[in-house]
Scaffold this motif. Structure first.
Motif, PDB file in Angstrom:
ATOM      1  N   GLY A  34      91.901  11.366  -0.765  1.00 13.20           N
ATOM      2  CA  GLY A  34      93.159  11.707  -1.451  1.00 13.20           C
ATOM      3  C   GLY A  34      92.936  11.905  -2.935  1.00 13.20           C
ATOM      4  N   GLU A  35      92.181  10.995  -3.513  1.00 15.48           N
ATOM      5  CA  GLU A  35      91.898  11.029  -4.955  1.00 15.48           C
ATOM      6  C   GLU A  35      91.169  12.319  -5.355  1.00 15.48           C
ATOM      7  N   ASN A  36      90.317  12.807  -4.443  1.00  9.51           N
ATOM      8  CA  ASN A  36      89.479  13.959  -4.783  1.00  9.51           C
ATOM      9  C   ASN A  36      89.987  15.283  -4.229  1.00  9.51           C
ATOM     10  N   THR A  37      91.226  15.285  -3.745  1.00  2.00           N
ATOM     11  CA  THR A  37      91.800  16.534  -3.251  1.00  2.00           C
ATOM     12  C   THR A  37      92.719  17.128  -4.322  1.00  2.00           C
ATOM     13  N   ALA A  38      92.516  18.401  -4.628  1.00  2.00           N
ATOM     14  CA  ALA A  38      93.352  19.046  -5.643  1.00  2.00           C
ATOM     15  C   ALA A  38      94.788  19.116  -5.148  1.00  2.00           C
ATOM     16  N   ARG A  39      95.742  18.911  -6.062  1.00  2.00           N
ATOM     17  CA  ARG A  39      97.161  18.978  -5.691  1.00  2.00           C
ATOM     18  C   ARG A  39      97.645  20.421  -5.781  1.00  2.00           C
ATOM     19  N   THR A  40      97.720  21.108  -4.662  1.00  2.00           N
ATOM     20  CA  THR A  40      98.241  22.481  -4.656  1.00  2.00           C
ATOM     21  C   THR A  40      99.221  22.610  -3.492  1.00  2.00           C
ATOM     22  N   ALA A  41      99.847  23.790  -3.414  1.00  2.22           N
ATOM     23  CA  ALA A  41     100.794  24.023  -2.315  1.00  2.22           C
ATOM     24  C   ALA A  41     100.082  23.900  -0.971  1.00  2.22           C
ATOM     25  N   ASP A  42      98.828  24.358  -0.926  1.00  3.44           N
ATOM     26  CA  ASP A  42      98.100  24.336   0.347  1.00  3.44           C
ATOM     27  C   ASP A  42      97.789  22.919   0.815  1.00  3.44           C
ATOM     28  N   THR A  43      97.582  22.010  -0.134  1.00  7.98           N
ATOM     29  CA  THR A  43      97.175  20.660   0.272  1.00  7.98           C
ATOM     30  C   THR A  43      98.355  19.687   0.338  1.00  7.98           C
ATOM     31  N   TRP A  46      99.261  18.162   3.829  1.00  6.36           N
ATOM     32  CA  TRP A  46      98.256  17.279   4.415  1.00  6.36           C
ATOM     33  C   TRP A  46      98.031  16.039   3.553  1.00  6.36           C
ATOM     34  N   LEU A  47      98.217  16.179   2.246  1.00  6.33           N
ATOM     35  CA  LEU A  47      98.096  15.001   1.381  1.00  6.33           C
ATOM     36  C   LEU A  47      99.215  14.005   1.673  1.00  6.33           C
ATOM     37  N   GLN A  48     100.391  14.553   1.977  1.00  5.19           N
ATOM     38  CA  GLN A  48     101.514  13.676   2.306  1.00  5.19           C
ATOM     39  C   GLN A  48     101.201  12.886   3.572  1.00  5.19           C
ATOM     40  N   THR A  49     100.628  13.570   4.572  1.00  5.42           N
ATOM     41  CA  THR A  49     100.256  12.868   5.810  1.00  5.42           C
ATOM     42  C   THR A  49      99.187  11.826   5.503  1.00  5.42           C
ATOM     43  N   LEU A  50      98.203  12.241   4.698  1.00  3.68           N
ATOM     44  CA  LEU A  50      97.106  11.325   4.365  1.00  3.68           C
ATOM     45  C   LEU A  50      97.632  10.059   3.703  1.00  3.68           C
ATOM     46  N   ARG A 367     113.659  28.907  -6.108  1.00  4.42           N
ATOM     47  CA  ARG A 367     113.069  30.224  -5.848  1.00  4.42           C
ATOM     48  C   ARG A 367     113.548  31.261  -6.859  1.00  4.42           C
ATOM     49  N   ASP A 368     114.766  31.051  -7.419  1.00  7.71           N
ATOM     50  CA  ASP A 368     115.274  32.008  -8.417  1.00  7.71           C
ATOM     51  C   ASP A 368     114.366  32.058  -9.637  1.00  7.71           C
ATOM     52  N   PHE A 369     113.624  30.969  -9.856  1.00  7.00           N
ATOM     53  CA  PHE A 369     112.744  30.903 -11.023  1.00  7.00           C
ATOM     54  C   PHE A 369     111.280  31.098 -10.621  1.00  7.00           C
ATOM     55  N   GLY A 370     111.075  31.432  -9.361  1.00  8.18           N
ATOM     56  CA  GLY A 370     109.707  31.594  -8.868  1.00  8.18           C
ATOM     57  C   GLY A 370     108.950  30.272  -8.852  1.00  8.18           C
ATOM     58  N   MET A 371     109.685  29.172  -8.751  1.00 15.68           N
ATOM     59  CA  MET A 371     109.014  27.867  -8.760  1.00 15.68           C
ATOM     60  C   MET A 371     108.570  27.467  -7.359  1.00 15.68           C
ATOM     61  N   GLY A 372     107.348  26.953  -7.279  1.00 14.03           N
ATOM     62  CA  GLY A 372     106.848  26.473  -5.989  1.00 14.03           C
ATOM     63  C   GLY A 372     106.739  27.597  -4.985  1.00 14.03           C
ATOM     64  N   ALA A 373     106.270  28.774  -5.467  1.00 22.90           N
ATOM     65  CA  ALA A 373     106.206  29.942  -4.583  1.00 22.90           C
ATOM     66  C   ALA A 373     105.338  29.662  -3.360  1.00 22.90           C
ATOM     67  N   GLY A 374     104.327  28.794  -3.546  1.00 18.74           N
ATOM     68  CA  GLY A 374     103.439  28.477  -2.421  1.00 18.74           C
ATOM     69  C   GLY A 374     104.117  27.621  -1.364  1.00 18.74           C
TER      70      GLY A 374
END
Ligand code: HEM
Ligand code: HEM
Length: 396
Positions: A34-43, A46-50, A367-374
């Motif tokens: 968890g510590e070594n996983t980058a925080r992005t939309a893709d992760t 799975w980070l939440q599950t972890l 979404r109106d601000f393009g936030m969290g597009a991922g």
């Protein structure tokens, strides 16, 4: 045989040892991944599950650890197999006590950290997320997090030495030390007469130090706390001017289906308002770097959401009009992360003498601000961002 004797670990002690050992080792691995996983939309999913699994296992370890300690104190501790090797026995026993401390401090510090902050991965046991006597508080979460991180370092060393010692006995010395924990066979002499007070004290002192460090080390000043207050915008209006005395600007988002509350600490509002006509103007300027949002503050400020590095200010400029009695609205444009979006803020305004109290709510769509597009759907982060303001202002 369930009970320990002077030369053997009983089945209960062995069950506790191995169940806790496996869960702890697994949890260390999860923590490190968890510590070594980058925080992005893709992760994020799975980070939440972890972390949910990490926390759930950790809480389980705590329950087992309490039972284990209660059991251990009611039992004889098997004598050291080589009591004549004073230094080695001291080290081995000190590490046992460090490990006993670890199985309590590690999960408890994690649990307190979790209970003190909001947001992110929930514990999966159906007993609620909070802890009695633990307030929702960034300071408490910071302290508990510091203990958790420091304790992790202690546990790496203790487990490494402990496992290395066990392997040495099993592979090199073949003296039954590992076998008595694995299979419950007898090893050592029942009348070694060994008293293990000093190693116990040494092991427990280390834990006292770990728990004390965050209390004596200064809490780092949050950079945003030290930031210069946001300068108030200048209004061109001729209407009476109101000066904000105090107030709050909070946001709330749904994260993994649970509400996470956050706030901006640094913002200003320039207000002109005429009580007679019920009209006015308002400009709110917000230092977005002053955002805190539970456990997900860093992600929220990161490039996928508020992108505070590139857009450190947000601004709302609106025209105020009275709808009915206290009910008002401010209709205008909100500029956030470089996007300008029309926004209507509905609010109640109550004026008593020279003081005005305003409470308002609006719901924005990220979404109106393009936030969290991922984050295309709402499974990790909801679309709606509820913004609440309340302030008191004095007529100038
Ligand atoms: C068996 C007990 C536990 C062990 C061995 C353990 C171990 C670890 C390790 C090695 C890390 C990463 C290292 C670090 O942060 O420096 C970590 C992080 C973390 N643990 Fe635990 N943990 C345990 C229990 C818990 C519990 C019960 C919770 C919450 C209910 C928890 C919540 C967390 C969180 C939120 C992080 C991330 C901290 C951050 O990124 O700042 N842990 N844990
Ligand atoms: C593969 C990993 C491990 C191995 C091979 C192992 C092996 C052993 C052995 C052989 C003993 C008995 C020592 C003796 O008779 O003097 C022991 C005791 C102990 N182990 Fe482990 N262990 C492991 C992991 C762990 C972990 C992860 C923890 C906790 C974090 C732990 C906590 C303890 C404690 C507290 C004792 C002392 C029990 C007592 O005498 O009351 N062990 N271990």
């Amino acid at each position: 045989m369930l009970n320990n004797t002077a030369t053997r670990y009983g089945a209960v002690a062995r069950f506790f040892h191995w169940s806790v050992a496996v869960l702890i080792l697994f949890n260390i691995a999860l923590g490190l991944v968890g510590e070594n996983t980058a925080r992005t939309a893709d992760t994020a999913g799975w980070l939440q599950t972890l972390y949910s699994v990490h926390k759930t296992i950790g809480v389980t370890v705590f329950a087992l650890a309490v039972l284990r300690v209660v059991w251990a104190v009611s039992q004889p501790k098997p004598e050291p197999v080589h009591p004549e090797r004073k230094a080695e026995t001291f080290l081995a026993e000190m590490i046992h006590w460090m490990l006993y401390g670890a199985i309590l401090v590690m999960p408890l510090s994690g649990w307190v950290m979790h209970a003190a902050e909001s947001g992110f991965a929930p514990i999966l046991w159906p007993f609620g997320q909070g802890l009695p006597f633990v307030p929702k508080s960034e300071g408490v979460a910071y302290m508990a997090g510091a203990v958790h991180g420091l304790a992790a370092r202690v546990i790496y060393v203790a487990v490494a030495l402990h496992v290395a010692g066990a392997l040495k006995h099993a592979v090199i010395e073949k003296d039954g030390v590992l076998a008595r924990m694995l299979k419950g066979v007898e090893a050592g002499s029942p009348d070694a007469g060994h008293v293990a007070l000093w190693p116990a004290l040494a092991g427990l002192m280390i834990w006292a130090a770990v728990v004390a460090v965050p209390f004596v080390a200064p809490v780092p000043e949050r950079a945003e706390g030290a930031a210069a207050p946001v300068e108030q915008a200048q209004l061109a209006s001729d209407l009476p001017v109101w000066r904000v005395e105090d107030g709050s600007l909070t946001i709330s988002v749904q994260q993994m289906g649970a509400a996470v509350e956050g706030r901006f600490d640094n913002w200003s509002a320039a207000i002109a308002y005429d009580e007679e006509s019920g009209t006015g103007e308002v400009t709110v300027t917000i230092d977005t770097t002053s955002l805190t949002l539970g456990a997900v503050t860093d992600q929220a400020k990161g490039p996928e959401f508020f992108d505070t590095e590139n857009f450190s200010t947000a601004q709302f400029e609106g025209e105020i009009s009275r709808v009915d009695d206290a009910a008002h609205e401010a209709v205008g444009m909100l500029t956030l992360v470089g996007q300008e979006v029309p926004v209507t803020l509905a609010f109640d305004l109550e004026i008593e003498g020279e003081a005005a109290r305003m409470t308002g709510t609006t719901v924005l769509d990220r979404r109106d601000f393009g936030m969290g597009a991922g984050y295309e759907d709402e499974s990790t982060v909801g679309f709606a961002v509820k913004v609440e303001t309340n302030l008191t202002a004095i007529r100038q």
